[in-house]
Each structure stands twice: as structure tokens, then as C-alpha cells.
Design a protein around this motif. Structure first.
Motif, PDB file in Angstrom:
ATOM      1  N   THR A  25       0.833  -1.200   0.000  1.00 26.37           N
ATOM      2  CA  THR A  25       0.000   0.000   0.000  1.00 26.37           C
ATOM      3  C   THR A  25       0.873   1.258   0.000  1.00 26.37           C
ATOM      4  O   THR A  25       0.993   1.951   0.999  1.00 26.37           O
ATOM      5  CB  THR A  25      -0.926   0.006   1.230  1.00 26.37           C
ATOM      6  N   ASP A  26       1.465   1.556  -1.151  1.00 24.20           N
ATOM      7  CA  ASP A  26       2.295   2.751  -1.260  1.00 24.20           C
ATOM      8  C   ASP A  26       1.617   3.839  -2.084  1.00 24.20           C
ATOM      9  O   ASP A  26       2.233   4.842  -2.428  1.00 24.20           O
ATOM     10  CB  ASP A  26       3.665   2.413  -1.849  1.00 24.20           C
ATOM     11  N   ARG A  27       0.322   3.622  -2.413  1.00 29.41           N
ATOM     12  CA  ARG A  27      -0.479   4.625  -3.111  1.00 29.41           C
ATOM     13  C   ARG A  27      -1.878   4.642  -2.504  1.00 29.41           C
ATOM     14  O   ARG A  27      -2.273   3.691  -1.828  1.00 29.41           O
ATOM     15  CB  ARG A  27      -0.568   4.307  -4.611  1.00 29.41           C
ATOM     16  N   PRO A  28      -2.659   5.705  -2.748  1.00 26.93           N
ATOM     17  CA  PRO A  28      -4.041   5.718  -2.265  1.00 26.93           C
ATOM     18  C   PRO A  28      -4.810   4.498  -2.766  1.00 26.93           C
ATOM     19  O   PRO A  28      -4.601   4.035  -3.894  1.00 26.93           O
ATOM     20  CB  PRO A  28      -4.606   7.019  -2.863  1.00 26.93           C
ATOM     21  N   LEU A  29      -5.707   3.991  -1.927  1.00 30.93           N
ATOM     22  CA  LEU A  29      -6.494   2.802  -2.244  1.00 30.93           C
ATOM     23  C   LEU A  29      -7.957   3.176  -2.389  1.00 30.93           C
ATOM     24  O   LEU A  29      -8.512   3.906  -1.556  1.00 30.93           O
ATOM     25  CB  LEU A  29      -6.357   1.745  -1.138  1.00 30.93           C
ATOM     26  N   LEU A  30      -8.597   2.661  -3.430  1.00 31.36           N
ATOM     27  CA  LEU A  30     -10.030   2.810  -3.621  1.00 31.36           C
ATOM     28  C   LEU A  30     -10.637   1.414  -3.681  1.00 31.36           C
ATOM     29  O   LEU A  30     -10.319   0.630  -4.583  1.00 31.36           O
ATOM     30  CB  LEU A  30     -10.336   3.584  -4.901  1.00 31.36           C
TER      31      LEU A  30
ATOM     32  N   ARG B  78      -0.191   4.612   5.425  1.00 29.95           N
ATOM     33  CA  ARG B  78      -0.069   6.074   5.470  1.00 29.95           C
ATOM     34  C   ARG B  78      -0.852   6.723   4.337  1.00 29.95           C
ATOM     35  O   ARG B  78      -1.008   7.934   4.309  1.00 29.95           O
ATOM     36  CB  ARG B  78       1.407   6.473   5.382  1.00 29.95           C
ATOM     37  N   GLN B  79      -1.319   5.880   3.427  1.00 31.45           N
ATOM     38  CA  GLN B  79      -2.072   6.366   2.278  1.00 31.45           C
ATOM     39  C   GLN B  79      -3.570   6.334   2.589  1.00 31.45           C
ATOM     40  O   GLN B  79      -4.038   5.492   3.360  1.00 31.45           O
ATOM     41  CB  GLN B  79      -1.788   5.511   1.048  1.00 31.45           C
ATOM     42  N   PRO B  80      -4.345   7.248   2.008  1.00 27.58           N
ATOM     43  CA  PRO B  80      -5.794   7.210   2.229  1.00 27.58           C
ATOM     44  C   PRO B  80      -6.422   5.954   1.632  1.00 27.58           C
ATOM     45  O   PRO B  80      -6.014   5.489   0.560  1.00 27.58           O
ATOM     46  CB  PRO B  80      -6.293   8.474   1.528  1.00 27.58           C
ATOM     47  N   VAL B  81      -7.403   5.421   2.340  1.00 26.29           N
ATOM     48  CA  VAL B  81      -8.137   4.235   1.896  1.00 26.29           C
ATOM     49  C   VAL B  81      -9.620   4.593   1.928  1.00 26.29           C
ATOM     50  O   VAL B  81     -10.159   4.936   2.983  1.00 26.29           O
ATOM     51  CB  VAL B  81      -7.866   3.030   2.819  1.00 26.29           C
TER      52      VAL B  81
ATOM     53  N   THR C  79      -3.821   5.874  -8.220  1.00 31.95           N
ATOM     54  CA  THR C  79      -4.619   5.133  -7.248  1.00 31.95           C
ATOM     55  C   THR C  79      -4.646   3.652  -7.599  1.00 31.95           C
ATOM     56  O   THR C  79      -4.726   3.284  -8.768  1.00 31.95           O
ATOM     57  CB  THR C  79      -6.064   5.679  -7.209  1.00 31.95           C
ATOM     58  N   ASP C  80      -4.590   2.803  -6.562  1.00 28.62           N
ATOM     59  CA  ASP C  80      -4.786   1.369  -6.740  1.00 28.62           C
ATOM     60  C   ASP C  80      -6.257   1.070  -6.474  1.00 28.62           C
ATOM     61  O   ASP C  80      -6.772   1.370  -5.382  1.00 28.62           O
ATOM     62  CB  ASP C  80      -3.909   0.573  -5.774  1.00 28.62           C
ATOM     63  N   VAL C  81      -6.935   0.499  -7.455  1.00 23.85           N
ATOM     64  CA  VAL C  81      -8.364   0.246  -7.359  1.00 23.85           C
ATOM     65  C   VAL C  81      -8.618  -1.257  -7.204  1.00 23.85           C
ATOM     66  O   VAL C  81      -8.080  -2.072  -7.971  1.00 23.85           O
ATOM     67  CB  VAL C  81      -9.111   0.776  -8.603  1.00 23.85           C
ATOM     68  N   TYR C  82      -9.452  -1.594  -6.223  1.00 22.60           N
ATOM     69  CA  TYR C  82      -9.879  -2.974  -6.003  1.00 22.60           C
ATOM     70  C   TYR C  82     -11.400  -3.002  -6.092  1.00 22.60           C
ATOM     71  O   TYR C  82     -12.079  -2.173  -5.485  1.00 22.60           O
ATOM     72  CB  TYR C  82      -9.444  -3.483  -4.622  1.00 22.60           C
ATOM     73  N   LEU C  83     -11.929  -3.968  -6.839  1.00 23.93           N
ATOM     74  CA  LEU C  83     -13.358  -4.003  -7.133  1.00 23.93           C
ATOM     75  C   LEU C  83     -13.864  -5.429  -6.994  1.00 23.93           C
ATOM     76  O   LEU C  83     -13.289  -6.370  -7.550  1.00 23.93           O
ATOM     77  CB  LEU C  83     -13.579  -3.489  -8.564  1.00 23.93           C
ATOM     78  N   CYS C  84     -14.956  -5.605  -6.252  1.00 22.83           N
ATOM     79  CA  CYS C  84     -15.578  -6.925  -6.130  1.00 22.83           C
ATOM     80  C   CYS C  84     -17.091  -6.754  -6.115  1.00 22.83           C
ATOM     81  O   CYS C  84     -17.642  -6.053  -5.255  1.00 22.83           O
ATOM     82  CB  CYS C  84     -15.114  -7.638  -4.857  1.00 22.83           C
TER      83      CYS C  84
END
Length: 341
Positions: free
Chosen positions: A206-211, A235-238, A298-303
């Protein structure tokens, strides 16, 4: 002697874990665990054992030739398992099926500890692994649960973090669902066989913001990820957008509120599609995406169900937004089917 735990992700979705001793080559550690990773020369000459390191640190040394692994490939985290010496825990993608490597999914025998219904929307199923086994998986992965007495199985994502012998699952209630019907009379002590873990959607570094984008019981894998993040805060926004069809389908919001209280970087938004809902936010998940979502940052995770996954992909494409990484999983009720990318 210290060792590092390496998850081997095969292209058929099977994940196996090996413990690699400090200074040991990954290929040797896999063989020691009776997993025959692809190889030919084992000397860094042929390139047959080429895989991709998804997470973790390692040392490749300089005992291989450029024809086997070019500088550009090495920069892209391609590795030769016959030369790779892990220096941390990590994940390695193996570009072949698990059966080719003479390995298979692991089976677990579990017993029911609790069944908690949430109206007519969902059930939380809690299991304990027999003999105090501690199954290994990556946060966000899923497992196949046999439906007792039917000969069928269904795929469900873990809601808990790895490392314990208790497993949790969020299961959608379906009027004619095999698992739903069994859960109506399931009781503590009942046995359930599980096979896995599987899935290529799991929490990366998690070295970038997470969505996080969840549809219905697609919330489950994010609960596993949040439990891991609670122990290792980012440390990144989630931010999580959690969309459902009806008001009654919003479950475990209290759990999300608890994470928001303890994780200062975590926020979430709930959305109900029903236009007659009294919920303050109605519509689809794509109607409530964060404003100013930057491309490539941003790193995007979708389910969620296939229509939701397709809608999110179209929304991103229409706005020329390319996430830094995009990991999604479709699930289809009543079928032992999960499609990951």
C-alpha cells in the motif's frame, strides 16, 4: 534460521505457500515443498523458470545470462526462480497451471462455530479449522466451501485476516440457493470441507491511495484487507464505496464504522440503488466515486456482480482514468464461479 513465506500464485487461481530459508533460492524451496516449478537448466541460462515477483524484496545475484533475463525484464520484476533469493515475505506469479507443477489446492476440514443471519439479505458463517490448523491465504482471496450433503461447492471470500484458525464468510441469502438452504439449519459442530485458497485479487503493498469498490456481499474481501490494514496501518488514504440494491442489504456497517474509528486514513461511503430508499445516497456506485480521482495515482480494487464490474470499467474508460493498478473480481450467485483480473 530466519525464513520468508512466499505465496506462489498459479494461472489457474491456485495459491500455495512455501517457506524459503534465508539465502535459499526460491526454486529449491519450492522443490523442498514438493512443488515442481518449471525449470530446465537451473543455472540461469535458459529462462524456463521465469516468473513475476508481485510483492516483496529479493536478490537475483549476477549468475544468469541476459538471454535468460534481460535488464528490462528484471526492472519489471520478472525473476528467475533458480536465482531468486527472497529477502522478505512476498508473492510470485507462476505463468502455468498448478497441475503442471504437480501440486493442487489444499483441503481443510472445518466445523461451524456460529451462523449469524442478517435479515433476508445475508448470513455470516464462522468456521474453525480442525486440529488448530492455520490456513494460509492472502487478504482478498477466496475458498471453495462444500455444501454438506449436496456434492456441490460454492466460492466465498474470507472476511478475516490470515494467520488464525477461525474463518469468516459473508454469504448472500438466495431463496433457492444450496448454501442458503443448508445455512437455515446449520448448527455449531457441523463439518464443512474447504478447498483453496484461490484468486488473484489480494491486497498488494500500500504505497499509493487505495479505492475499494464493493457490491453487496462483495464487501467480504475488503473486510479481510481492512483487518490486515488495522494491524499494519497505511499512510495512504483508503476509501471504500459500498453499494447495495435495497436498504436491507446494507450489512456490517457497524464493522466498517469500527474500522473508520481506528484507522484514521480509512473512510467509506454507502450507496443504495433503490430509488425509493430513504438512504441519504441513492444510485449506483459509479454515481458516488471520489471527486478528482487522478489517473495513474490510485490502486483500485473491485468486487461485485458482473454488471457492476462492467459499469465501473466503463466509467473509468469514459473518463480516461487509468488506475496505477486495477484488480477486480466478478461473482455470480448460485455458481461456484469467480472471475478475477
Amino acid at each position: 534460521m530466519s525464513s520468508y513465506r512466499i505465496a506462489l500464485n498459479f494461472e489457474d487461481g491456485v495459491t500455495r505457500f512455501v517457506d524459503c530459508r534465508a539465502g535459499e533460492k526460491l526454486l529449491d524451496a519450492a522443490y523442498r515443498s514438493q512443488i515442481n516449478l518449471p525449470m530446465d537448466c537451473s543455472d540461469g541460462v535458459c529462462g524456463t523458470c521465469k516468473c513475476r515477483s508481485e510483492t516483496g524484496t529479493y536478490d537475483l545475484g549476477d549468475d544468469y545470462i541476459e538471454d535468460a533475463l534481460s535488464p528490462d525484464e528484471a526492472a519489471a520484476r520478472l525473476v528467475l526462480t533458480c536465482q531468486m533469493r527472497p529477502t522478505s515475505d512476498g508473492v510470485v506469479s507462476v505463468p502455468t497451471r498448478s497441475s503442471v507443477c504437480k501440486t493442487a489446492q489444499q483441503k481443510l476440514v472445518t466445523t461451524v462455530t456460529r451462523v449469524t443471519p442478517h435479515g433476508d439479505a445475508a448470513v455470516v458463517l464462522e468456521l474453525q479449522v480442525e486440529d488448530n490448523g492455520r490456513p494460509q491465504f492472502l487478504p482478498g482471496q477466496y475458498i471453495n466451501l462444500d455444501v454438506p450433503g449436496t456434492g456441490a461447492s460454492r466460492s466465498y471470500s474470507f472476511t478475516n485476516a490470515p494467520g488464525g484458525n477461525h474463518l469468516g464468510f459473508l454469504i448472500r441469502k438466495l431463496p433457492s440457493g444450496l448454501m442458503s438452504n443448508w445455512l437455515t439449519h446449520a448448527k455449531p459442530g457441523d463439518r464443512v470441507t474447504a478447498t483453496g485458497p484461490l484468486g488473484s485479487v489480494y491486497l498488494r503493498d500500500t504505497d499509493r491511495p487505495l479505492l475499494f469498490l464493493a457490491g453487496g456481499t462483495g464487501l467480504a474481501p475488503f473486510l479481510s484487507m481492512l483487518e490486515v490494514l488495522a494491524d499494519n496501518p497505511s499512510r495512504q488514504p483508503v476509501h471504500l464505496v459500498y453499494g447495495v440494491t435495497r436498504d436491507e442489504d446494507l450489512v456490517l456497517v457497524d464493522v466498517l464504522e469500527s474500522y473508520a474509528d481506528h484507522l484514521p486514513q480509512f473512510t467509506f461511503t454507502t450507496v443504495v440503488a433503490d430509488k425509493g430508499s430513504r438512504h441519504p445516497r441513492t444510485g449506483w456506485v459509479t454515481d458516488h466515486m471520489p471527486a478528482g480521482l487522478p489517473s495513474g495515482e490510485t490502486d483500485v480494487y473491485l468486487c461485485g456482480p458482473p454488471p457492476m464490474v462492467d459499469a465501473v470499467r466503463s466509467w473509468l474508460n469514459d473518463r480516461a482514468i487509468t488506475p496505477n493498478s486495477f484488480h477486480y473480481e466478478k461473482f455470480t450467485p448460485n455458481l461456484a464461479l469467480k472471475e478475477s483480473a
